[in-house]
Design a protein around this motif. Structure first.
Motif, PDB file in Angstrom:
ATOM      1  N   VAL A   1      42.091  45.918  48.239  1.00 42.96           N
ATOM      2  CA  VAL A   1      41.800  47.357  48.308  1.00 42.96           C
ATOM      3  C   VAL A   1      40.465  47.593  49.016  1.00 42.96           C
ATOM      4  O   VAL A   1      40.366  48.422  49.930  1.00 42.96           O
ATOM      5  CB  VAL A   1      41.805  47.999  46.897  1.00 42.96           C
ATOM      6  N   SER A   2      39.424  46.867  48.608  1.00 39.89           N
ATOM      7  CA  SER A   2      38.115  47.032  49.252  1.00 39.89           C
ATOM      8  C   SER A   2      38.171  46.669  50.732  1.00 39.89           C
ATOM      9  O   SER A   2      37.571  47.344  51.568  1.00 39.89           O
ATOM     10  CB  SER A   2      37.059  46.174  48.565  1.00 39.89           C
TER      11      SER A   2
ATOM     12  N   GLU B   1      37.499  30.788  45.334  1.00 35.90           N
ATOM     13  CA  GLU B   1      36.526  31.294  44.361  1.00 35.90           C
ATOM     14  C   GLU B   1      37.187  31.969  43.168  1.00 35.90           C
ATOM     15  O   GLU B   1      36.511  32.311  42.206  1.00 35.90           O
ATOM     16  CB  GLU B   1      35.617  32.321  45.038  1.00 35.90           C
ATOM     17  N   ALA B   2      38.477  32.209  43.245  1.00 34.31           N
ATOM     18  CA  ALA B   2      39.157  33.036  42.249  1.00 34.31           C
ATOM     19  C   ALA B   2      39.352  32.309  40.930  1.00 34.31           C
ATOM     20  O   ALA B   2      39.620  31.119  40.883  1.00 34.31           O
ATOM     21  CB  ALA B   2      40.517  33.471  42.792  1.00 34.31           C
ATOM     22  N   SER B   3      39.237  33.079  39.866  1.00 33.08           N
ATOM     23  CA  SER B   3      39.537  32.593  38.524  1.00 33.08           C
ATOM     24  C   SER B   3      39.870  33.809  37.672  1.00 33.08           C
ATOM     25  O   SER B   3      39.655  34.936  38.080  1.00 33.08           O
ATOM     26  CB  SER B   3      38.338  31.841  37.932  1.00 33.08           C
ATOM     27  N   GLY B   4      40.389  33.577  36.510  1.00 34.56           N
ATOM     28  CA  GLY B   4      40.697  34.698  35.614  1.00 34.56           C
ATOM     29  C   GLY B   4      41.980  35.407  36.004  1.00 34.56           C
ATOM     30  O   GLY B   4      42.958  34.781  36.407  1.00 34.56           O
ATOM     31  N   ASN B   5      41.965  36.711  35.943  1.00 31.37           N
ATOM     32  CA  ASN B   5      43.132  37.533  36.252  1.00 31.37           C
ATOM     33  C   ASN B   5      43.286  37.622  37.771  1.00 31.37           C
ATOM     34  O   ASN B   5      42.711  38.497  38.412  1.00 31.37           O
ATOM     35  CB  ASN B   5      42.976  38.920  35.626  1.00 31.37           C
ATOM     36  N   LEU B   6      44.063  36.728  38.324  1.00 36.63           N
ATOM     37  CA  LEU B   6      44.164  36.605  39.774  1.00 36.63           C
ATOM     38  C   LEU B   6      44.778  37.845  40.423  1.00 36.63           C
ATOM     39  O   LEU B   6      44.326  38.265  41.491  1.00 36.63           O
ATOM     40  CB  LEU B   6      44.966  35.361  40.140  1.00 36.63           C
ATOM     41  N   ALA B   7      45.778  38.434  39.800  1.00 32.68           N
ATOM     42  CA  ALA B   7      46.398  39.630  40.387  1.00 32.68           C
ATOM     43  C   ALA B   7      45.380  40.760  40.500  1.00 32.68           C
ATOM     44  O   ALA B   7      45.306  41.443  41.531  1.00 32.68           O
ATOM     45  CB  ALA B   7      47.601  40.065  39.558  1.00 32.68           C
ATOM     46  N   ALA B   8      44.561  40.953  39.473  1.00 22.54           N
ATOM     47  CA  ALA B   8      43.552  42.011  39.501  1.00 22.54           C
ATOM     48  C   ALA B   8      42.483  41.702  40.544  1.00 22.54           C
ATOM     49  O   ALA B   8      42.084  42.575  41.325  1.00 22.54           O
ATOM     50  CB  ALA B   8      42.917  42.170  38.120  1.00 22.54           C
TER      51      ALA B   8
ATOM     52  N   ASP C   1      34.467  36.748  37.907  1.00 18.84           N
ATOM     53  CA  ASP C   1      35.165  36.665  36.626  1.00 18.84           C
ATOM     54  C   ASP C   1      36.663  36.945  36.735  1.00 18.84           C
ATOM     55  O   ASP C   1      37.360  36.941  35.743  1.00 18.84           O
ATOM     56  CB  ASP C   1      34.519  37.602  35.602  1.00 18.84           C
ATOM     57  N   GLY C   2      37.162  37.197  37.936  1.00 18.48           N
ATOM     58  CA  GLY C   2      38.590  37.402  38.103  1.00 18.48           C
ATOM     59  C   GLY C   2      39.058  38.792  37.724  1.00 18.48           C
ATOM     60  O   GLY C   2      40.250  39.030  37.591  1.00 18.48           O
ATOM     61  N   SER C   3      38.157  39.733  37.596  1.00 13.56           N
ATOM     62  CA  SER C   3      38.542  41.089  37.229  1.00 13.56           C
ATOM     63  C   SER C   3      38.792  41.926  38.486  1.00 13.56           C
ATOM     64  O   SER C   3      38.436  41.530  39.595  1.00 13.56           O
ATOM     65  CB  SER C   3      37.440  41.748  36.399  1.00 13.56           C
ATOM     66  N   MET C   4      39.382  43.091  38.275  1.00 14.94           N
ATOM     67  CA  MET C   4      39.583  44.038  39.371  1.00 14.94           C
ATOM     68  C   MET C   4      38.229  44.430  39.969  1.00 14.94           C
ATOM     69  O   MET C   4      38.081  44.498  41.185  1.00 14.94           O
ATOM     70  CB  MET C   4      40.330  45.278  38.869  1.00 14.94           C
ATOM     71  N   MET C   5      37.237  44.658  39.122  1.00 19.90           N
ATOM     72  CA  MET C   5      35.908  45.051  39.616  1.00 19.90           C
ATOM     73  C   MET C   5      35.277  43.944  40.463  1.00 19.90           C
ATOM     74  O   MET C   5      34.654  44.231  41.487  1.00 19.90           O
ATOM     75  CB  MET C   5      34.978  45.418  38.447  1.00 19.90           C
ATOM     76  N   ALA C   6      35.442  42.687  40.052  1.00 14.84           N
ATOM     77  CA  ALA C   6      34.912  41.574  40.845  1.00 14.84           C
ATOM     78  C   ALA C   6      35.596  41.534  42.206  1.00 14.84           C
ATOM     79  O   ALA C   6      34.947  41.315  43.230  1.00 14.84           O
ATOM     80  CB  ALA C   6      35.098  40.253  40.119  1.00 14.84           C
TER      81      ALA C   6
END
Length: 188
Positions: free
Chosen positions: A148-149, A134-141, A28-33
Protein backbone atom coordinates in the motif's frame (compact mmCIF):
# COMPACT_ATOMS: atom_id res chain seq x y z
CA UNK A 1 15.03 26.54 -14.61
CA UNK A 2 11.94 26.70 -12.41
CA UNK A 3 11.32 22.94 -12.94
CA UNK A 4 14.86 22.13 -11.85
CA UNK A 5 14.38 24.13 -8.64
CA UNK A 6 11.14 22.29 -7.89
CA UNK A 7 12.83 18.96 -8.56
CA UNK A 8 15.74 19.73 -6.26
CA UNK A 9 13.34 20.94 -3.55
CA UNK A 10 11.15 17.82 -3.85
CA UNK A 11 14.19 15.51 -3.80
CA UNK A 12 15.57 17.31 -0.74
CA UNK A 13 12.29 17.00 1.14
CA UNK A 14 12.04 13.29 0.32
CA UNK A 15 15.64 12.62 1.30
CA UNK A 16 15.29 14.55 4.55
CA UNK A 17 12.12 12.67 5.47
CA UNK A 18 13.81 9.26 5.30
CA UNK A 19 16.28 7.84 7.76
CA UNK A 20 19.67 7.41 6.10
CA UNK A 21 20.23 3.77 7.12
CA UNK A 22 19.87 1.21 4.38
CA UNK A 23 19.31 -1.94 6.44
CA UNK A 24 15.86 -2.21 7.96
CA UNK A 25 15.79 -5.30 10.20
CA UNK A 26 13.55 -5.97 13.17
CA UNK A 27 10.10 -5.18 11.85
CA UNK A 28 7.38 -6.68 13.99
CA UNK A 29 5.36 -7.95 11.03
CA UNK A 30 2.41 -5.65 11.62
CA UNK A 31 0.45 -3.62 9.08
CA UNK A 32 1.98 -0.45 10.56
CA UNK A 33 5.52 -1.82 10.14
CA UNK A 34 4.73 -2.61 6.52
CA UNK A 35 3.19 0.81 5.91
CA UNK A 36 6.24 2.50 7.46
CA UNK A 37 8.88 0.38 5.73
CA UNK A 38 9.14 2.26 2.40
CA UNK A 39 9.64 5.49 4.39
CA UNK A 40 12.36 4.00 6.63
CA UNK A 41 15.31 4.54 4.32
CA UNK A 42 16.16 6.85 1.46
CA UNK A 43 16.91 3.83 -0.75
CA UNK A 44 13.37 2.49 -0.61
CA UNK A 45 11.72 5.90 -0.63
CA UNK A 46 13.69 7.10 -3.65
CA UNK A 47 12.99 3.92 -5.63
CA UNK A 48 9.24 4.00 -4.99
CA UNK A 49 8.98 7.66 -6.01
CA UNK A 50 11.27 7.05 -9.02
CA UNK A 51 8.90 4.45 -10.46
CA UNK A 52 6.10 7.00 -10.30
CA UNK A 53 8.32 9.64 -11.86
CA UNK A 54 9.14 7.29 -14.72
CA UNK A 55 5.43 6.54 -15.17
CA UNK A 56 4.90 10.28 -15.64
CA UNK A 57 7.12 10.12 -18.75
CA UNK A 58 4.63 7.77 -20.42
CA UNK A 59 1.35 8.63 -22.13
CA UNK A 60 -1.57 8.71 -19.67
CA UNK A 61 -2.98 5.33 -20.79
CA UNK A 62 0.40 3.63 -20.20
CA UNK A 63 1.32 5.37 -16.95
CA UNK A 64 0.00 2.62 -14.68
CA UNK A 65 1.99 -0.19 -16.33
CA UNK A 66 5.34 0.51 -14.63
CA UNK A 67 3.94 0.82 -11.08
CA UNK A 68 1.86 -2.36 -11.53
CA UNK A 69 4.86 -4.25 -12.93
CA UNK A 70 7.04 -3.04 -10.05
CA UNK A 71 4.38 -3.99 -7.48
CA UNK A 72 4.03 -7.48 -8.94
CA UNK A 73 7.80 -7.98 -8.87
CA UNK A 74 7.94 -6.51 -5.36
CA UNK A 75 5.36 -9.03 -4.12
CA UNK A 76 7.03 -12.00 -5.85
CA UNK A 77 10.45 -10.88 -4.64
CA UNK A 78 9.11 -10.64 -1.08
CA UNK A 79 7.89 -14.23 -1.21
CA UNK A 80 11.25 -15.32 -2.60
CA UNK A 81 13.00 -13.34 0.16
CA UNK A 82 10.93 -15.18 2.75
CA UNK A 83 12.13 -18.48 1.37
CA UNK A 84 15.79 -17.55 0.91
CA UNK A 85 16.38 -15.17 3.81
CA UNK A 86 18.89 -12.37 3.52
CA UNK A 87 20.98 -12.60 0.39
CA UNK A 88 24.59 -11.45 0.31
CA UNK A 89 24.97 -8.01 -1.26
CA UNK A 90 21.22 -7.27 -1.22
CA UNK A 91 21.69 -3.77 0.22
CA UNK A 92 24.17 -2.71 -2.50
CA UNK A 93 21.72 -4.15 -5.04
CA UNK A 94 18.91 -2.05 -3.53
CA UNK A 95 21.17 1.04 -3.64
CA UNK A 96 22.13 0.22 -7.22
CA UNK A 97 18.47 0.03 -8.15
CA UNK A 98 18.13 3.74 -7.28
CA UNK A 99 20.98 4.46 -9.70
CA UNK A 100 19.27 2.35 -12.39
CA UNK A 101 15.94 4.12 -11.88
CA UNK A 102 17.68 7.51 -12.12
CA UNK A 103 19.29 6.42 -15.39
CA UNK A 104 15.86 5.36 -16.68
CA UNK A 105 14.58 8.88 -16.11
CA UNK A 106 17.56 10.45 -17.85
CA UNK A 107 17.13 8.07 -20.81
CA UNK A 108 13.30 7.90 -20.75
CA UNK A 109 12.88 9.15 -24.30
CA UNK A 110 15.68 6.97 -25.70
CA UNK A 111 14.93 3.53 -24.26
CA UNK A 112 12.28 1.16 -25.47
CA UNK A 113 9.40 0.72 -23.06
CA UNK A 114 10.08 -3.03 -22.96
CA UNK A 115 13.69 -2.61 -21.83
CA UNK A 116 12.71 0.04 -19.28
CA UNK A 117 9.91 -2.13 -17.89
CA UNK A 118 12.31 -5.07 -17.63
CA UNK A 119 14.68 -2.94 -15.53
CA UNK A 120 11.77 -1.69 -13.42
CA UNK A 121 10.68 -5.28 -12.77
CA UNK A 122 14.24 -6.22 -11.80
CA UNK A 123 14.44 -3.32 -9.33
CA UNK A 124 11.06 -4.31 -7.89
CA UNK A 125 12.25 -7.88 -7.38
CA UNK A 126 15.40 -6.67 -5.59
CA UNK A 127 13.37 -4.50 -3.24
CA UNK A 128 10.97 -7.38 -2.66
CA UNK A 129 13.83 -9.71 -1.77
CA UNK A 130 15.00 -7.21 0.85
CA UNK A 131 11.46 -6.79 2.22
CA UNK A 132 10.81 -10.52 2.39
CA UNK A 133 14.12 -11.34 4.05
CA UNK A 134 13.26 -8.88 6.84
CA UNK A 135 9.68 -10.05 7.35
CA UNK A 136 8.42 -11.76 10.47
CA UNK A 137 5.16 -11.97 12.36
CA UNK A 138 1.92 -11.40 10.49
CA UNK A 139 3.26 -11.62 6.95
CA UNK A 140 -0.02 -10.80 5.19
CA UNK A 141 -0.38 -7.57 7.19
CA UNK A 142 3.28 -6.61 6.73
CA UNK A 143 3.30 -7.32 2.98
CA UNK A 144 -0.06 -5.60 2.54
CA UNK A 145 1.28 -2.55 4.36
CA UNK A 146 4.42 -2.16 2.32
CA UNK A 147 2.52 -2.72 -0.93
CA UNK A 148 0.00 0.00 0.00
CA UNK A 149 2.75 2.48 0.94
CA UNK A 150 4.70 1.62 -2.21
CA UNK A 151 1.63 2.25 -4.36
CA UNK A 152 1.03 5.59 -2.62
CA UNK A 153 4.64 6.61 -3.22
CA UNK A 154 4.36 5.59 -6.89
CA UNK A 155 1.30 7.83 -7.12
CA UNK A 156 3.13 10.70 -5.43
CA UNK A 157 6.03 10.31 -7.85
CA UNK A 158 3.66 10.27 -10.82
CA UNK A 159 1.92 13.41 -9.60
CA UNK A 160 5.27 15.11 -8.97
CA UNK A 161 6.46 14.10 -12.42
CA UNK A 162 3.37 15.53 -14.05
CA UNK A 163 4.11 18.85 -12.36
CA UNK A 164 7.84 19.07 -13.10
CA UNK A 165 8.22 17.25 -16.41
CA UNK A 166 6.56 19.88 -18.56
CA UNK A 167 10.14 20.62 -19.60
CA UNK A 168 12.71 17.96 -20.37
CA UNK A 169 15.23 19.50 -17.96
CA UNK A 170 12.87 18.64 -15.07
CA UNK A 171 13.05 14.96 -16.00
CA UNK A 172 16.80 15.20 -16.49
CA UNK A 173 17.28 16.92 -13.11
CA UNK A 174 15.14 14.29 -11.34
CA UNK A 175 17.07 11.48 -13.02
CA UNK A 176 20.42 12.99 -12.14
CA UNK A 177 19.33 13.57 -8.53
CA UNK A 178 18.23 9.93 -8.26
CA UNK A 179 21.42 8.74 -9.89
CA UNK A 180 23.49 10.80 -7.46
CA UNK A 181 21.46 9.37 -4.58
CA UNK A 182 22.13 5.83 -5.85
CA UNK A 183 25.84 6.54 -6.13
CA UNK A 184 25.93 8.01 -2.62
CA UNK A 185 24.13 4.97 -1.24
CA UNK A 186 26.56 2.65 -3.00
CA UNK A 187 29.50 4.60 -1.58
CA UNK A 188 28.11 4.49 1.98
Amino acid sequence: MKAIGKTVLAASVLAASAMPAMAHPGHDGSMMAGLAHPFSGVDHLAAMVAVGLWAATRPARQAVIAPLAFMGALAMGAVAGLMTGALPMIEPMVAGSVLVLGALLVLATRLSSGLALGLIVATGAVHGLAHGAEASGNLAAYFGGFLVSSALLHGAGWQMGRMIFSRSQGRLAAGLALGATGLALLAA
